[in-house]
Every structure is written in C-alpha cells, then in structure tokens.
Design an enzyme around this catalytic site. Structure first.
Site, short mmCIF file in Angstrom:
data_model
loop_
_atom_site.label_atom_id
_atom_site.label_comp_id
_atom_site.label_asym_id
_atom_site.label_seq_id
_atom_site.Cartn_x
_atom_site.Cartn_y
_atom_site.Cartn_z
N HIS A 133 19.63 -45.82 -59.62
CA HIS A 133 21.03 -46.09 -59.29
C HIS A 133 21.21 -46.01 -57.78
O HIS A 133 20.67 -45.10 -57.12
CB HIS A 133 21.91 -45.07 -60.02
N CYS B 223 27.71 -44.38 -63.96
CA CYS B 223 26.62 -45.05 -63.24
C CYS B 223 25.33 -45.14 -64.06
O CYS B 223 24.41 -45.87 -63.70
CB CYS B 223 26.35 -44.35 -61.92
N ASN C 78 27.56 -48.81 -53.58
CA ASN C 78 27.37 -48.17 -54.88
C ASN C 78 28.26 -48.86 -55.91
O ASN C 78 29.48 -48.70 -55.87
CB ASN C 78 27.72 -46.67 -54.76
O1 UT7 Z 1 27.37 -42.78 -58.02
C1 UT7 Z 1 27.65 -41.57 -58.64
C2 UT7 Z 1 26.76 -40.49 -58.15
N1 UT7 Z 1 27.16 -40.07 -56.84
C3 UT7 Z 1 26.32 -39.60 -55.95
O2 UT7 Z 1 25.14 -39.56 -56.21
C4 UT7 Z 1 26.87 -39.09 -54.64
C5 UT7 Z 1 26.10 -37.92 -54.13
N2 UT7 Z 1 26.61 -37.42 -52.89
C6 UT7 Z 1 26.43 -38.07 -51.69
O3 UT7 Z 1 25.87 -39.14 -51.67
C7 UT7 Z 1 26.90 -37.40 -50.44
O4 UT7 Z 1 27.27 -36.09 -50.72
C8 UT7 Z 1 28.10 -38.13 -49.75
C9 UT7 Z 1 27.61 -39.46 -49.18
C10 UT7 Z 1 29.21 -38.37 -50.75
C11 UT7 Z 1 28.63 -37.29 -48.57
O5 UT7 Z 1 27.57 -37.02 -47.67
P1 UT7 Z 1 27.30 -35.52 -47.19
O6 UT7 Z 1 26.17 -35.60 -46.27
O7 UT7 Z 1 27.17 -34.66 -48.41
O8 UT7 Z 1 28.62 -35.21 -46.38
P2 UT7 Z 1 29.67 -34.03 -46.62
O9 UT7 Z 1 30.55 -34.32 -47.77
O10 UT7 Z 1 28.97 -32.72 -46.57
O11 UT7 Z 1 30.55 -34.13 -45.29
C12 UT7 Z 1 29.98 -33.83 -44.00
C13 UT7 Z 1 31.05 -34.12 -42.96
C14 UT7 Z 1 32.40 -33.48 -43.28
O12 UT7 Z 1 32.99 -33.11 -42.05
P3 UT7 Z 1 32.95 -31.59 -41.56
O13 UT7 Z 1 33.64 -30.79 -42.63
O14 UT7 Z 1 31.49 -31.22 -41.44
O15 UT7 Z 1 33.66 -31.63 -40.25
C15 UT7 Z 1 33.19 -34.62 -43.86
O16 UT7 Z 1 34.58 -34.47 -43.70
O17 UT7 Z 1 31.28 -35.52 -42.89
C16 UT7 Z 1 32.68 -35.79 -43.04
N3 UT7 Z 1 32.85 -37.07 -43.70
C17 UT7 Z 1 32.88 -38.23 -43.03
N4 UT7 Z 1 32.79 -38.49 -41.70
C18 UT7 Z 1 32.85 -39.80 -41.34
C19 UT7 Z 1 32.98 -37.32 -45.02
N5 UT7 Z 1 33.09 -38.64 -45.22
C20 UT7 Z 1 33.03 -39.23 -44.00
C21 UT7 Z 1 33.09 -40.56 -43.55
N6 UT7 Z 1 33.00 -40.79 -42.24
N7 UT7 Z 1 33.21 -41.61 -44.40
#
Ligand code: UT7
Length: 318
Positions: free
Chosen positions: A244, A119, A274
C-alpha cells in the site's frame, strides 16, 4: 452434496487503472496551507497527486479502471459474473458501488458487493474473488479498488490533506489450471481503530500519523514474510513488491525487512499519493504499463490501513 465445476486455481488475468486528470503539486498545496514541498517529499515521499473534480464520482473512476481491465483481459462483459468494489470513501452508502459500476459496464446481473477494509480493501477483495472462482461460485470476477478521498478530507488539516488522493485500479480474476493467487494473510488490530477514522458523517478523515507509522514499520514485515511462506515462495524469488502506498519511508522499511532483494519495489506514491484501496492495483497496473515488471513474474501485494487492517498475498503478474 456434489460440488461441480470447481476450478483448480484462479489467477489475475489483466489489470487496469484510472487517475483523474487534475494534478495537484506540493507547491499548489503550499498556496493554501502551512506546508512545503521539502516537508512532504522528505516525510511522505509524494511529489504530486491526482484529485477528482466535483462532478467526477468514485463510481466514474471505478468504471474507467474496471473497463480497462476488462478490455485487457480479452473477456466481454457477459463473461463476468461477480463484481467487487473495495472502497471506504463512497459519498453515499446506498446503493453500493459494485452494482452501479457493473450496470455501467454492461455486466448483466452479476453478484455485486463492496468491501470496506480501507487501504487493505483490494487485497481482501482479491482473496474473496480467488475463493469464489475456486469454489465454483463465480467464473470471472472484476475486482476494483477505487477511492475519492478528496471528498472526505479537511482541506485545512495539513496532516492529512497533503497525503491522500483519488484514483482507481482493477483486476479481472478468472480460472486457471495452476494457482496464480497465493493464500491471503489477513488480520486486524481493532485496539488501534481510533488511529484512522472519520468520526461522524459531518466530519473528515482524521489520522494519528505516528501511531500508524510505528505499527506499519513494526507489525507488517512478518505479515509480508508469512504471505510468501504460505505461497511457497522465497522473498528472493519475487519480481515485485507492491505494498500500500502510504508513505515512502514505510514502503522502504518493509521492503528492507522483507529482504526481497531482486524485487522492483512500487514507489507509485511519488506521483499518485495515497489512494487507499486503489493504491495496490493502481501501482501494479502502472508498473506493468511502464514495463518495470514483466508478465509471469511473482508480486507480493500488501494492503494495510484503517481498522487497523492488513492483508497480503503473492500473485502471478498478468
Ligand atoms: O493509508 C493508511 C495508513 N496510513 C499510514 O500508513 C500513515 C502513517 N503515518 C505517516 O505516514 C506519518 O506519520 C505522517 C506522514 C502522517 C506524518 O509524518 P511524521 O513524520 O510522523 O510527522 P509528525 O506527525 O510527527 O509531525 C512532525 C511535525 C509536526 O510539527 P512539530 O509539532 O514538530 O512542530 C507537525 O505539525 O511536522 C508537522 N507537520 C507538517 N509540517 C509541514 C505535519 N504535517 C505537516 C505538513 N507540512 N503537511
């Protein structure tokens, strides 16, 4: 050794972008996986994204964006002597995209190489173009960020499938009496290389979202500030901040800590998703097209992602 014909500076002469026509909304995704519009908008900021169909390749999108930037620059194919494509999602590693795209645009025998810094790739490629023009190794450079992430996603993995998208953005870089591209600040954290990866050629993109999120919201605002400092620009002088487009919460966190109070902050992720190496030029080109920023203003661009890598510089908006 005598060094002839070096340019005093380089600048971005024009931008262009391309997005595939197919719009995929959050509700569309919710039909095939356990997700919903509320989660995606509140956690990531995306409302919809573009996904290229099977027959549309990364090179197709790169050619479209590159052709638009070239047309907007007023230069012809014959004026370009270096083509750089930043990408991490080629379907096949050989041949490189840059030579294919150059040929399709009628650019005759340019230097042509691809950059993979994920990215951050466009900002790395722009720095290489700037250096090539100033060193006299190229006159005009076509720099393209293009990705077809959809072909590297596991469409059953809701943690990645809702985030990534397809598209391309491009810039023409040429000589200038005054520098229009500031010194790049670039670096990497290879200790976190496992956080975003495609484990092998039969697998798909995997991401430890929280690890990357923590890194992006704590390690990158000093990079943004340093890029301003190296360009001799106070953040308050920026007309635009174009990081980004990974996550709206990350964008807003870095923008707040940077303190670029007068800058329009790119929020292209809302409708573009993204698009990795394409996201910075795609966002800036679309902001220019919509009239949100004006030619001649200063923009801080900042790429970050897999590697983990980062790169950023201040540029004059073409
Ligand atoms: O481009 C390259 C660089 N990348 C980045 O900068 C990405 C950086 N990271 C992020 O943007 C975020 O961490 C994400 C958007 C990828 C994820 O968001 P988050 O707030 O960190 O969510 P999480 O991974 O902590 O997940 C929270 C909950 C989980 O459920 P439980 O375990 O709390 O029950 C996940 O299973 O959200 C769940 N979850 C979803 N729920 C509905 C994960 N993906 C989804 C989804 N829809 N698509």
């Amino acid at each position: 050794m005598r060094i002839l014909d070096t340019a005093p500076g380089a600048k971005v002469l024009a931008l262009g972008h391309y997005q595939p026509s197919q719009v995929v909304t959050n509700d569309d995704l919710a039909k095939t996986m356990d997700t919903n519009d509320e989660w995606i908008q509140s956690r990531v900021g995306i409302k919809e994204r573009r996904v290229a169909p099977d027959g549309e390749t990364l090179e197709d999108m790169a050619t479209q964006a590159g052709g638009k930037a070239l047309a907007a620059s007023g230069l012809s194919a014959a004026d370009i002597d270096l083509v750089i494509v930043a990408t991490c999602t080629l379907e096949s590693q050989i041949p490189n995209a840059s030579a294919v795209v150059a040929h399709r645009l009628g650019i005759d025998s340019p230097g042509a190489f691809d950059v993979n810094a994920a990215c951050s790739g466009f900002c790395y490629a722009l720095a290489a173009a700037d250096a090539a023009v100033r060193a006299g190794s190229a006159t005009n450079v076509l720099v393209i960020g293009a990705e077809k992430l959809s072909q590297w996603l596991d469409w059953t993995d809701r943690s990645t499938a809702v985030i990534f998208a397809d598209g391309a953005g491009a810039a023409v870089v040429g000589p200038s009496d005054t520098p229009g591209i500031g010194p790049v600040v670039w670096g990497s954290s290879g200790d976190k290389s496992e956080a975003i990866r495609i484990p092998d050629r039969h697998d798909s993109l995997r991401q430890e979202g929280q690890t990357v999120f923590r890194w992006a919201t704590t390690a990158l605002h000093p990079v943004a500030k340093l890029a301003c400092e190296r360009a001799g620009v106070d953040p308050s002088e920026l007309a635009a901040f174009v990081p980004h487009q990974a996550n709206l919460r990350i964008i807003e966190s870095i923008a707040r800590k940077l303190g670029a109070d007068n800058a329009v902050v790119a929020r292209d992720i809302v409708t573009a998703g993204n698009t990795s190496a394409a996201s910075v030029p795609l966002a800036l080109s679309r902001m220019l097209e919509r009239g949100e920023v004006r030619s001649g203003g200063l923009a801080l661009i900042l790429g970050f992602g897999a590697g983990l890598t980062y790169a950023g510089q201040v540029i004059e908006i073409p």
